[in-house]
Design a protein around this motif. Sequence first.
Motif, PDB file in Angstrom:
ATOM      1  N   ASP A   1      15.900   5.810   6.938  1.00 35.19           N
ATOM      2  CA  ASP A   1      15.701   4.892   5.810  1.00 35.19           C
ATOM      3  C   ASP A   1      17.006   4.671   5.044  1.00 35.19           C
ATOM      4  O   ASP A   1      17.320   3.542   4.635  1.00 35.19           O
ATOM      5  CB  ASP A   1      14.643   5.440   4.856  1.00 35.19           C
TER       6      ASP A   1
ATOM      7  N   ARG B   1      16.664   1.184   3.323  1.00 29.37           N
ATOM      8  CA  ARG B   1      15.249   0.966   2.991  1.00 29.37           C
ATOM      9  C   ARG B   1      14.749   1.829   1.829  1.00 29.37           C
ATOM     10  O   ARG B   1      13.615   1.622   1.361  1.00 29.37           O
ATOM     11  CB  ARG B   1      14.382   1.260   4.220  1.00 29.37           C
TER      12      ARG B   1
ATOM     13  N   VAL C   1      15.988  -5.670   2.149  1.00 30.86           N
ATOM     14  CA  VAL C   1      16.651  -4.712   3.035  1.00 30.86           C
ATOM     15  C   VAL C   1      17.822  -5.402   3.720  1.00 30.86           C
ATOM     16  O   VAL C   1      17.695  -6.534   4.204  1.00 30.86           O
ATOM     17  CB  VAL C   1      15.647  -4.171   4.083  1.00 30.86           C
TER      18      VAL C   1
END
Length: 365
Positions: A154, A159, A177
């Motif tokens: 992530d 993210r 993102v």
Amino acid sequence: MSYWTKWLWLLSLSYVASVQAQPLQKTFSDWQITCNNLNSCEVRSIPGNNGLAMTLQREAGSDAPAQLRIDYGNRYSGKLPGGALQDNLLLDGQRLKLDLKHWEVETHHLLTTHGISIDEFLAQVMDADAIQLLYRANATIGLRGLKDALMLMDEIQGRVNSTSAWIQRGDRAGSNVPPAPELPQVRLPLRIPQALTQEESSGLIDFGTWRVNSDNCSLNPLRREVSVSPLSDDKALLLVSCEMGAYNVIDLAFEVSRAPPYVSKSITLTLPFSPPDRSDNQLELVNADFDAVHGELLTYSKDRGLGDCGVATRWQYNGRQFVLAEYAQESTCDAWHSSDQWPILWESQTVVPQDSGSVEMQQLR
């Protein structure tokens, strides 16, 4: 947060993800994560030599596809006995509840690319200890380290605190993102070099034999091999075996003029990143092989004889130098991935020069 502060923050996220894509391969307890130069990542349970493994893959970008799969058996093990996975998986000793409506189901293979199904599965297993096969006690997927590996994924993909994060989810829109970095371009030479004549080959091999005898090579002179290939119409590639292990041969490479008096220079392969567990970016030519027609130099280094771990690279000659086109590495020796399945840490796009002399190269791709 003001409009301009938020805009600058999102811009910095995009810059970090798009420019600073440093490939990595790292282990967290029972899990290995690999991310490439496009921030595409894969996490896999280890070791896989117990026959059972789980893999999660996700590309960078707001609308990037993801995939989750559970496999029992692979190329090394062959088809294994036992009932269907969907009926025989335990989670900490209790039946694993699977909603398989959006899964591809085979006897020993389960796969889904459905985002909600992946989220539901992760929510169920994230804080557990292990997934186990009912009829084979040692076939387990340890879950220690999974959360850390997915958290790193992530972070790398930008993210964190977004609606698309797997671990630290927030209210930031998934559309914010950052995109994947640009795919590096590797250019082909303008044309296929003329084949070496018999006279050129003989002269270059004699030169190579003399050259290697004057270099500090540990390989017995009677076992050294010299090969020559055309690089261009006035240059050749000289490969000389210099050191040998149980299943690897280390070569020396030289760029040599095709006609005497021979002028040579050593070829060094320099990676555009530092590989896992290394601080340098120089690559030895291990088990090297050159395709003169396409100008591709391949290396293949095995960490053990089985060939389930090691490093494989592909370099493209662009008319001036060798440029990295692909780099794959499997650090975990657990009889799960064969060499053509090793995780990719670097990939590129081949570009054909727009020149009348490049037509023959284009037809060969």
